[in-house]
Design a protein around this motif. Sequence first.
Motif, PDB file in Angstrom:
ATOM      1  N   LEU A  53      -6.248  14.600   7.434  1.00  0.00           N
ATOM      2  CA  LEU A  53      -4.821  14.388   7.628  1.00  0.00           C
ATOM      3  C   LEU A  53      -4.484  14.358   9.114  1.00  0.00           C
ATOM      4  O   LEU A  53      -4.894  15.237   9.876  1.00  0.00           O
ATOM      5  N   GLN A  54      -3.753  13.330   9.530  1.00  0.00           N
ATOM      6  CA  GLN A  54      -3.204  13.293  10.880  1.00  0.00           C
ATOM      7  C   GLN A  54      -1.788  13.849  10.894  1.00  0.00           C
ATOM      8  O   GLN A  54      -1.437  14.669  11.728  1.00  0.00           O
ATOM      9  N   ARG A  55      -0.982  13.353   9.956  1.00  0.00           N
ATOM     10  CA  ARG A  55       0.357  13.900   9.818  1.00  0.00           C
ATOM     11  C   ARG A  55       0.949  13.446   8.492  1.00  0.00           C
ATOM     12  O   ARG A  55       0.465  12.499   7.859  1.00  0.00           O
ATOM     13  N   SER A  56       1.988  14.151   8.068  1.00  0.00           N
ATOM     14  CA  SER A  56       2.723  13.768   6.861  1.00  0.00           C
ATOM     15  C   SER A  56       4.204  13.692   7.209  1.00  0.00           C
ATOM     16  O   SER A  56       4.647  14.241   8.230  1.00  0.00           O
ATOM     17  N   GLY A  57       4.962  13.008   6.379  1.00  0.00           N
ATOM     18  CA  GLY A  57       6.373  12.863   6.685  1.00  0.00           C
ATOM     19  C   GLY A  57       7.151  12.264   5.541  1.00  0.00           C
ATOM     20  O   GLY A  57       6.634  12.074   4.432  1.00  0.00           O
ATOM     21  N   LYS A  58       8.413  11.967   5.830  1.00  0.00           N
ATOM     22  CA  LYS A  58       9.304  11.342   4.859  1.00  0.00           C
ATOM     23  C   LYS A  58      10.109  10.294   5.607  1.00  0.00           C
ATOM     24  O   LYS A  58      10.671  10.567   6.670  1.00  0.00           O
ATOM     25  N   ASP A  59      10.135   9.066   5.056  1.00  0.00           N
ATOM     26  CA  ASP A  59      10.821   7.987   5.764  1.00  0.00           C
ATOM     27  C   ASP A  59      12.324   8.007   5.491  1.00  0.00           C
ATOM     28  O   ASP A  59      12.839   8.910   4.809  1.00  0.00           O
ATOM     29  N   GLY A  60      13.034   7.013   6.045  1.00  0.00           N
ATOM     30  CA  GLY A  60      14.479   6.968   5.922  1.00  0.00           C
ATOM     31  C   GLY A  60      14.964   6.804   4.501  1.00  0.00           C
ATOM     32  O   GLY A  60      16.138   7.065   4.212  1.00  0.00           O
ATOM     33  N   GLN A  61      14.085   6.361   3.587  1.00  0.00           N
ATOM     34  CA  GLN A  61      14.452   6.207   2.185  1.00  0.00           C
ATOM     35  C   GLN A  61      14.087   7.434   1.354  1.00  0.00           C
ATOM     36  O   GLN A  61      14.216   7.420   0.135  1.00  0.00           O
ATOM     37  N   GLY A  62      13.593   8.472   2.040  1.00  0.00           N
ATOM     38  CA  GLY A  62      13.226   9.688   1.332  1.00  0.00           C
ATOM     39  C   GLY A  62      11.862   9.628   0.671  1.00  0.00           C
ATOM     40  O   GLY A  62      11.550  10.455  -0.195  1.00  0.00           O
ATOM     41  N   ARG A  63      11.008   8.672   1.080  1.00  0.00           N
ATOM     42  CA  ARG A  63       9.683   8.531   0.475  1.00  0.00           C
ATOM     43  C   ARG A  63       8.661   9.360   1.258  1.00  0.00           C
ATOM     44  O   ARG A  63       8.591   9.291   2.492  1.00  0.00           O
ATOM     45  N   GLU A  77       1.828   0.924   4.031  1.00  0.00           N
ATOM     46  CA  GLU A  77       2.392   0.111   5.100  1.00  0.00           C
ATOM     47  C   GLU A  77       1.756   0.489   6.431  1.00  0.00           C
ATOM     48  O   GLU A  77       1.411   1.652   6.653  1.00  0.00           O
ATOM     49  N   GLU A  78       1.642  -0.506   7.310  1.00  0.00           N
ATOM     50  CA  GLU A  78       1.177  -0.237   8.664  1.00  0.00           C
ATOM     51  C   GLU A  78       2.388  -0.224   9.592  1.00  0.00           C
ATOM     52  O   GLU A  78       3.141  -1.201   9.662  1.00  0.00           O
ATOM     53  N   VAL A  79       2.575   0.881  10.296  1.00  0.00           N
ATOM     54  CA  VAL A  79       3.701   1.055  11.212  1.00  0.00           C
ATOM     55  C   VAL A  79       3.157   1.497  12.565  1.00  0.00           C
ATOM     56  O   VAL A  79       2.607   2.598  12.688  1.00  0.00           O
ATOM     57  N   ASP A  80       3.283   0.617  13.564  1.00  0.00           N
ATOM     58  CA  ASP A  80       2.815   0.926  14.927  1.00  0.00           C
ATOM     59  C   ASP A  80       1.361   1.390  14.956  1.00  0.00           C
ATOM     60  O   ASP A  80       1.003   2.353  15.646  1.00  0.00           O
ATOM     61  N   GLY A  81       0.530   0.726  14.183  1.00  0.00           N
ATOM     62  CA  GLY A  81      -0.896   1.014  14.215  1.00  0.00           C
ATOM     63  C   GLY A  81      -1.353   2.103  13.279  1.00  0.00           C
ATOM     64  O   GLY A  81      -2.551   2.250  13.029  1.00  0.00           O
ATOM     65  N   GLU A  82      -0.427   2.907  12.754  1.00  0.00           N
ATOM     66  CA  GLU A  82      -0.810   3.929  11.784  1.00  0.00           C
ATOM     67  C   GLU A  82      -0.516   3.429  10.381  1.00  0.00           C
ATOM     68  O   GLU A  82       0.452   2.702  10.156  1.00  0.00           O
ATOM     69  N   ARG A 102       0.560   4.225   6.682  1.00  0.00           N
ATOM     70  CA  ARG A 102       1.261   5.224   5.883  1.00  0.00           C
ATOM     71  C   ARG A 102       0.954   5.014   4.404  1.00  0.00           C
ATOM     72  O   ARG A 102       1.143   3.928   3.872  1.00  0.00           O
ATOM     73  N   HIS A 103       0.512   6.080   3.769  1.00  0.00           N
ATOM     74  CA  HIS A 103       0.239   6.069   2.336  1.00  0.00           C
ATOM     75  C   HIS A 103       1.395   6.779   1.642  1.00  0.00           C
ATOM     76  O   HIS A 103       1.596   7.988   1.842  1.00  0.00           O
ATOM     77  N   TYR A 104       2.157   6.057   0.840  1.00  0.00           N
ATOM     78  CA  TYR A 104       3.321   6.636   0.172  1.00  0.00           C
ATOM     79  C   TYR A 104       2.900   7.216  -1.177  1.00  0.00           C
ATOM     80  O   TYR A 104       2.315   6.521  -2.016  1.00  0.00           O
TER      81      TYR A 104
END
Length: 405
Positions: A20-30, A63-68, A70-72
Amino acid sequence: MLTKKLYYQDQYQRSFTANLQRSGKDGQGRFYVVLDQTAFYPTGGGQPHDTGTLNDVNVYDVEEVDGEIRHYLEEPAEGYHTFTGKIDWERRFDHMQQHAGQHILSAAFDNEFGLKTVSFHLGTEVCSIDLETVNLSDEEAAQAEAIANKIILENRPLDTKWVTENELAAYSLRKAVSVTDHIRLVIIPEFDYNGCGGTHPDSCGQVQSIKILHWEKQKKHKIRVYFVCGKRVLRQLGAKHQITQRLTATLNAPQEKLDEAANKALQQIKDHEKTIDTLKSELIKYEAGAYIDHAACIDDRNIVQAIFQERPMRELQQLAKHITVSTTNILVLLISETDNKLQLVCSKSDDVPVNMNDLVQQTLPLINGKGGGNGSTAQGGGDKTIAAQKVMEALVSQVSSLTQK
């Protein structure tokens, strides 16, 4: 740190482990996680993303965002520092077949007829390419399909190669690349050289087959060609064969004469509908006579009042017309009701001094309705907020008040 893309090292890799590099939640709550490496292909270049699992949690988008990358995930990945990923291989290989098939088909159109592919869509059931042309003949489509399947039958290698911008001049590219660094070429020797970031099998034979289904004109001088590859060809064949077998039984005709039998059946339906319309028109004439004979006399004027269940507006208009042209001093008020709607037609003979459009406009607010017409005939419809009989009573009352004016 950018995510290491394992699908470029081995497109056949079905599972992997990662940190794991990092985890998060996007603007849609995913919820999503970013890993140091992944075999999950993200959406891009006309190819949809992979699906699968990370630590047995479903991955539904990538999705690929700025080179990283993201696995939803369907639920947050709390407490995990390492992950075991598994790719939905059926989906991945299907995408590989379709994407490689697109390269082959696009190259066939380009090499043989100079028709450029300007866009590609990989759908869940059918794929499409947009060709830069205003016309496509049956012969051109058949020839391009034949060339594409010949390349597949020859099982030519399907190679990938990373090159620099300066090295591009050594290749006869089918279209210009859209990037200036990290350029990845997909190569079918002596047939197609194209920049692409998607996943493909390593040989053309694995595409199995290509079948053009149909095509249609688009805006901006383009033709959209729909096609399928690989297992989808068999699914299309199976589905169409089942339909053909059912039609063969329904139309009582062999496969090679289904078109003729269908056209004959459609013509018979049209003939029957014409006959039915003629008979309905005759019945409405008789019906009009009966309503005239039983019209009520109100304020020295004959009024026809009738409420129908689910009768088409066209028939109401025909009935009203037949009544008003067949006699004088008559006014016609017709309503058709369904479970939740009311429609009305109001008409009069020329000698009745009541404006039908005024009558309808004053009544429609009772049913939140809309409509219009002229002094002789008007119609409208709205919600069944009150009973049809109440609307009829309102119409009769309005007739009396308009007459007094």
